[in-house]
Design a protein around this motif. Structure first.
Motif, PDB file in Angstrom:
ATOM      1  N   GLN A 110       0.828  -1.205   0.000  1.00  0.00           N
ATOM      2  CA  GLN A 110       0.000   0.000   0.000  1.00  0.00           C
ATOM      3  C   GLN A 110       0.868   1.263   0.000  1.00  0.00           C
ATOM      4  O   GLN A 110       0.355   2.365  -0.182  1.00  0.00           O
ATOM      5  CB  GLN A 110      -0.907   0.007   1.239  1.00  0.00           C
ATOM      6  N   ASP A 111       2.158   1.072   0.199  1.00  0.00           N
ATOM      7  CA  ASP A 111       3.076   2.206   0.271  1.00  0.00           C
ATOM      8  C   ASP A 111       3.625   2.503  -1.127  1.00  0.00           C
ATOM      9  O   ASP A 111       4.653   1.993  -1.541  1.00  0.00           O
ATOM     10  CB  ASP A 111       4.228   1.883   1.238  1.00  0.00           C
ATOM     11  N   MET A 112       2.928   3.354  -1.862  1.00  0.00           N
ATOM     12  CA  MET A 112       3.333   3.644  -3.231  1.00  0.00           C
ATOM     13  C   MET A 112       4.630   4.449  -3.275  1.00  0.00           C
ATOM     14  O   MET A 112       5.317   4.460  -4.291  1.00  0.00           O
ATOM     15  CB  MET A 112       2.218   4.396  -3.956  1.00  0.00           C
ATOM     16  N   SER A 113       4.962   5.130  -2.187  1.00  0.00           N
ATOM     17  CA  SER A 113       6.242   5.835  -2.156  1.00  0.00           C
ATOM     18  C   SER A 113       7.402   4.842  -2.213  1.00  0.00           C
ATOM     19  O   SER A 113       8.467   5.144  -2.756  1.00  0.00           O
ATOM     20  CB  SER A 113       6.343   6.707  -0.907  1.00  0.00           C
ATOM     21  N   ALA A 114       7.204   3.629  -1.667  1.00  0.00           N
ATOM     22  CA  ALA A 114       8.237   2.588  -1.737  1.00  0.00           C
ATOM     23  C   ALA A 114       8.390   2.093  -3.173  1.00  0.00           C
ATOM     24  O   ALA A 114       9.503   1.818  -3.628  1.00  0.00           O
ATOM     25  CB  ALA A 114       7.884   1.430  -0.810  1.00  0.00           C
ATOM     26  N   VAL A 115       7.275   2.000  -3.891  1.00  0.00           N
ATOM     27  CA  VAL A 115       7.336   1.606  -5.296  1.00  0.00           C
ATOM     28  C   VAL A 115       8.080   2.662  -6.112  1.00  0.00           C
ATOM     29  O   VAL A 115       8.931   2.353  -6.953  1.00  0.00           O
ATOM     30  CB  VAL A 115       5.929   1.382  -5.867  1.00  0.00           C
ATOM     31  N   LEU A 116       7.773   3.928  -5.843  1.00  0.00           N
ATOM     32  CA  LEU A 116       8.462   5.013  -6.540  1.00  0.00           C
ATOM     33  C   LEU A 116       9.959   4.984  -6.231  1.00  0.00           C
ATOM     34  O   LEU A 116      10.787   5.192  -7.126  1.00  0.00           O
ATOM     35  CB  LEU A 116       7.866   6.358  -6.135  1.00  0.00           C
ATOM     36  N   ALA A 117      10.308   4.713  -4.972  1.00  0.00           N
ATOM     37  CA  ALA A 117      11.727   4.633  -4.603  1.00  0.00           C
ATOM     38  C   ALA A 117      12.417   3.515  -5.366  1.00  0.00           C
ATOM     39  O   ALA A 117      13.574   3.657  -5.792  1.00  0.00           O
ATOM     40  CB  ALA A 117      11.862   4.415  -3.098  1.00  0.00           C
ATOM     41  N   MET A 118      11.719   2.397  -5.543  1.00  0.00           N
ATOM     42  CA  MET A 118      12.286   1.290  -6.305  1.00  0.00           C
ATOM     43  C   MET A 118      12.479   1.680  -7.761  1.00  0.00           C
ATOM     44  O   MET A 118      13.534   1.433  -8.364  1.00  0.00           O
ATOM     45  CB  MET A 118      11.386   0.062  -6.190  1.00  0.00           C
ATOM     46  N   PHE A 119      11.477   2.325  -8.357  1.00  0.00           N
ATOM     47  CA  PHE A 119      11.596   2.769  -9.746  1.00  0.00           C
ATOM     48  C   PHE A 119      12.783   3.715  -9.919  1.00  0.00           C
ATOM     49  O   PHE A 119      13.534   3.632 -10.902  1.00  0.00           O
ATOM     50  CB  PHE A 119      10.313   3.453 -10.195  1.00  0.00           C
ATOM     51  N   ASN A 120      12.963   4.618  -8.971  1.00  0.00           N
ATOM     52  CA  ASN A 120      14.093   5.545  -9.053  1.00  0.00           C
ATOM     53  C   ASN A 120      15.427   4.808  -8.895  1.00  0.00           C
ATOM     54  O   ASN A 120      16.400   5.115  -9.575  1.00  0.00           O
ATOM     55  CB  ASN A 120      13.969   6.632  -7.980  1.00  0.00           C
ATOM     56  N   ALA A 121      15.461   3.829  -7.980  1.00  0.00           N
ATOM     57  CA  ALA A 121      16.703   3.103  -7.720  1.00  0.00           C
ATOM     58  C   ALA A 121      17.157   2.289  -8.926  1.00  0.00           C
ATOM     59  O   ALA A 121      18.357   2.185  -9.194  1.00  0.00           O
ATOM     60  CB  ALA A 121      16.537   2.190  -6.505  1.00  0.00           C
ATOM     61  N   VAL A 122      16.212   1.715  -9.656  1.00  0.00           N
ATOM     62  CA  VAL A 122      16.588   0.909 -10.836  1.00  0.00           C
ATOM     63  C   VAL A 122      16.656   1.770 -12.098  1.00  0.00           C
ATOM     64  O   VAL A 122      16.867   1.250 -13.189  1.00  0.00           O
ATOM     65  CB  VAL A 122      15.609  -0.263 -11.052  1.00  0.00           C
ATOM     66  N   GLN A 123      16.474   3.088 -11.930  1.00  0.00           N
ATOM     67  CA  GLN A 123      16.576   4.049 -13.046  1.00  0.00           C
ATOM     68  C   GLN A 123      15.671   3.641 -14.211  1.00  0.00           C
ATOM     69  O   GLN A 123      16.052   3.684 -15.377  1.00  0.00           O
ATOM     70  CB  GLN A 123      18.029   4.161 -13.515  1.00  0.00           C
ATOM     71  N   ILE A 124      14.454   3.277 -13.852  1.00  0.00           N
ATOM     72  CA  ILE A 124      13.521   2.758 -14.842  1.00  0.00           C
ATOM     73  C   ILE A 124      13.126   3.808 -15.871  1.00  0.00           C
ATOM     74  O   ILE A 124      12.738   3.488 -16.993  1.00  0.00           O
ATOM     75  CB  ILE A 124      12.270   2.190 -14.132  1.00  0.00           C
ATOM     76  N   TRP A 125      13.272   5.083 -15.520  1.00  0.00           N
ATOM     77  CA  TRP A 125      12.882   6.146 -16.445  1.00  0.00           C
ATOM     78  C   TRP A 125      13.845   6.228 -17.634  1.00  0.00           C
ATOM     79  O   TRP A 125      13.455   6.672 -18.709  1.00  0.00           O
ATOM     80  CB  TRP A 125      12.842   7.488 -15.712  1.00  0.00           C
ATOM     81  N   ARG A 126      15.076   5.768 -17.426  1.00  0.00           N
ATOM     82  CA  ARG A 126      16.058   5.737 -18.513  1.00  0.00           C
ATOM     83  C   ARG A 126      15.991   4.435 -19.301  1.00  0.00           C
ATOM     84  O   ARG A 126      16.127   4.416 -20.516  1.00  0.00           O
ATOM     85  CB  ARG A 126      17.477   5.904 -17.959  1.00  0.00           C
ATOM     86  N   SER A 127      15.818   3.326 -18.554  1.00  0.00           N
ATOM     87  CA  SER A 127      15.793   2.006 -19.179  1.00  0.00           C
ATOM     88  C   SER A 127      15.087   1.042 -18.241  1.00  0.00           C
ATOM     89  O   SER A 127      15.242   1.121 -17.016  1.00  0.00           O
ATOM     90  CB  SER A 127      17.220   1.506 -19.447  1.00  0.00           C
ATOM     91  N   THR A 128      14.327   0.117 -18.803  1.00  0.00           N
ATOM     92  CA  THR A 128      13.637  -0.886 -17.981  1.00  0.00           C
ATOM     93  C   THR A 128      14.502  -2.130 -17.758  1.00  0.00           C
ATOM     94  O   THR A 128      14.024  -3.119 -17.215  1.00  0.00           O
ATOM     95  CB  THR A 128      12.314  -1.317 -18.651  1.00  0.00           C
ATOM     96  N   GLU A 129      15.766  -2.056 -18.140  1.00  0.00           N
ATOM     97  CA  GLU A 129      16.629  -3.234 -18.110  1.00  0.00           C
ATOM     98  C   GLU A 129      16.725  -3.863 -16.719  1.00  0.00           C
ATOM     99  O   GLU A 129      16.517  -5.067 -16.554  1.00  0.00           O
ATOM    100  CB  GLU A 129      18.025  -2.877 -18.609  1.00  0.00           C
TER     101      GLU A 129
END
Length: 377
Positions: free
Chosen positions: A290-309
């Protein structure tokens, strides 16, 4: 001069397995003779040569004498009168101590064929105890061939125990320990490698971070699966097979132990960092948060905005770990799709500058993901 195919090529052919590399032993020759024939010398400890055409390795037959501690405390005699039988006597396991001449005739002085038939990993001679690296090598061969029913012979297990109790494992460099561990992680059943080291009491000397962390079968305590295969971990982009295999095996370790293990083994930064990402974000594929901020932190950590690799690699890694992984992957993908629709250009166009751009971008992306998650409930 006589040349004999030796070691793994002979063993694997007799097992009906694909032969990867071919190594040769040369009897009755000198370094000068091989150089004159166009062979290229490699290695400094003892003469190994590359064939001028095939580039396969040809080593002069040799004998070894223990003069110091550890796996480097040997002197080598590679005079031309050393026989094939003498050369094979210094090898670790009987299944690795067979040879064939250029006509295909088999030379098996120490019962390698019988041990293949009985699925035994057995030492060639009492000199086995002189090289502590053989503890790791035997454990690695067990990991490679356990699926065929291979076991360590009781008398060989006893000698391995002697090596461990004498403290010789402490002479192994972390580079050599890591090399054998990498090879073990590439086998069908790496758990057999870690389980045997645990049974021998070797972990305190080679991987102290794993003491108390492994179950009896060699898997990490708290792991959600019995790690038995690597077939789905092919390298993708910059993330290698090794990155994925190491992460899958050790992501269940507490972060402090994982960091300690990486330091003790000298794990390459890329491999260590990917394992830490897996450890940190495994809960995302285990259950919906339920903690969407944790999901956002994960997306930022894996740099998903640059590449989904990295995100895709984690999804593959966890696909066989959790029964909920596929459903979670679909949910995370939808969250990303919603968040990725929010761009920095939109934020800049609304008048935000400098550090405020990142803050506003994160706020809007978080809001978009919360909306999607609410609709999917």
């Amino acid at each position: 001069m006589q040349c004999f195919l030796v070691g793994g090529a002979v063993r694997d052919a007799l097992l009906g397995l694909p032969v990867q590399d071919k190594d040769w032993v040369v009897v009755g020759a000198t370094p000068e003779y091989l150089l004159k024939k166009g062979y290229q010398q490699v290695g400094k400890d003892f003469p190994v040569f590359l064939h001028p055409k095939t580039k396969q390795e040809y080593a002069l037959a040799r004998k070894e004498k223990k003069v110091g501690t550890g796996y480097t405390g040997f002197i080598c005699d590679f005079s031309p009168d050393i026989s094939l039988q003498e050369d094979l006597y210094r090898r670790d396991l009987t299944i690795n101590a067979m040879a064939q001449d250029e006509t295909g005739k088999l030379f098996d002085f120490y019962g390698g064929q019988a041990d293949l038939a009985h699925r035994l990993l057995r030492h060639v001679s009492p000199a086995f105890v002189e090289d502590p690296l053989r503890v790791l090598r035997t454990a690695r061969f067990l990991a490679r061939f356990a699926y065929l029913g291979f076991k360590v012979a009781p008398e060989t297990f006893a000698l391995m125990k002697v090596i461990c109790t004498q403290g010789e494992l402490r002479a192994l460099s972390r580079e050599r320990i890591w090399q054998e561990t990498v090879k073990a992680l590439q086998t069908p059943t790496p758990a057999a490698y870690f389980s045997l080291l645990q049974q021998l009491g070797a972990l305190p000397d080679v991987m102290p971070a794993l003491v108390g962390a492994l179950q009896e079968n060699g898997t990490v305590r708290g792991s959600v699966q019995n790690f038995t295969q690597n077939s789905d971990l092919a390298s993708t982009g910059q993330i290698t097979f090794l990155d994925k295999a190491f992460a899958r095996y050790f992501f269940a370790l507490p972060m402090a132990q994982l960091k300690a293990l990486c330091q003790q083994l000298g794990v390459p930064n890329a491999t260590a960092n990917f394992a830490m990402l897996a450890q940190q974000f495994a809960p995302m594929w285990r259950e919906k948060t339920q903690d969407m901020s944790a999901v956002l932190a994960m997306f930022n950590a894996v740099q998903i905005w640059r590449s989904t690799e990295k995100f895709d690699a984690l999804s593959v890694l966890f696909s066989t770990c959790f029964p909920t992984a596929e459903r979670q992957q679909q949910w995370l993908a939808q969250c990303f799709e919603a968040a990725n629709a929010i761009t920095a250009q939109q934020v800049i166009a609304d008048g935000f500058t400098q550090a405020a751009i990142r803050q506003e971008l994160d706020r809007r992306r978080l809001q978009a993901m919360q909306a999607v998650s609410s609709r999917l409930e």
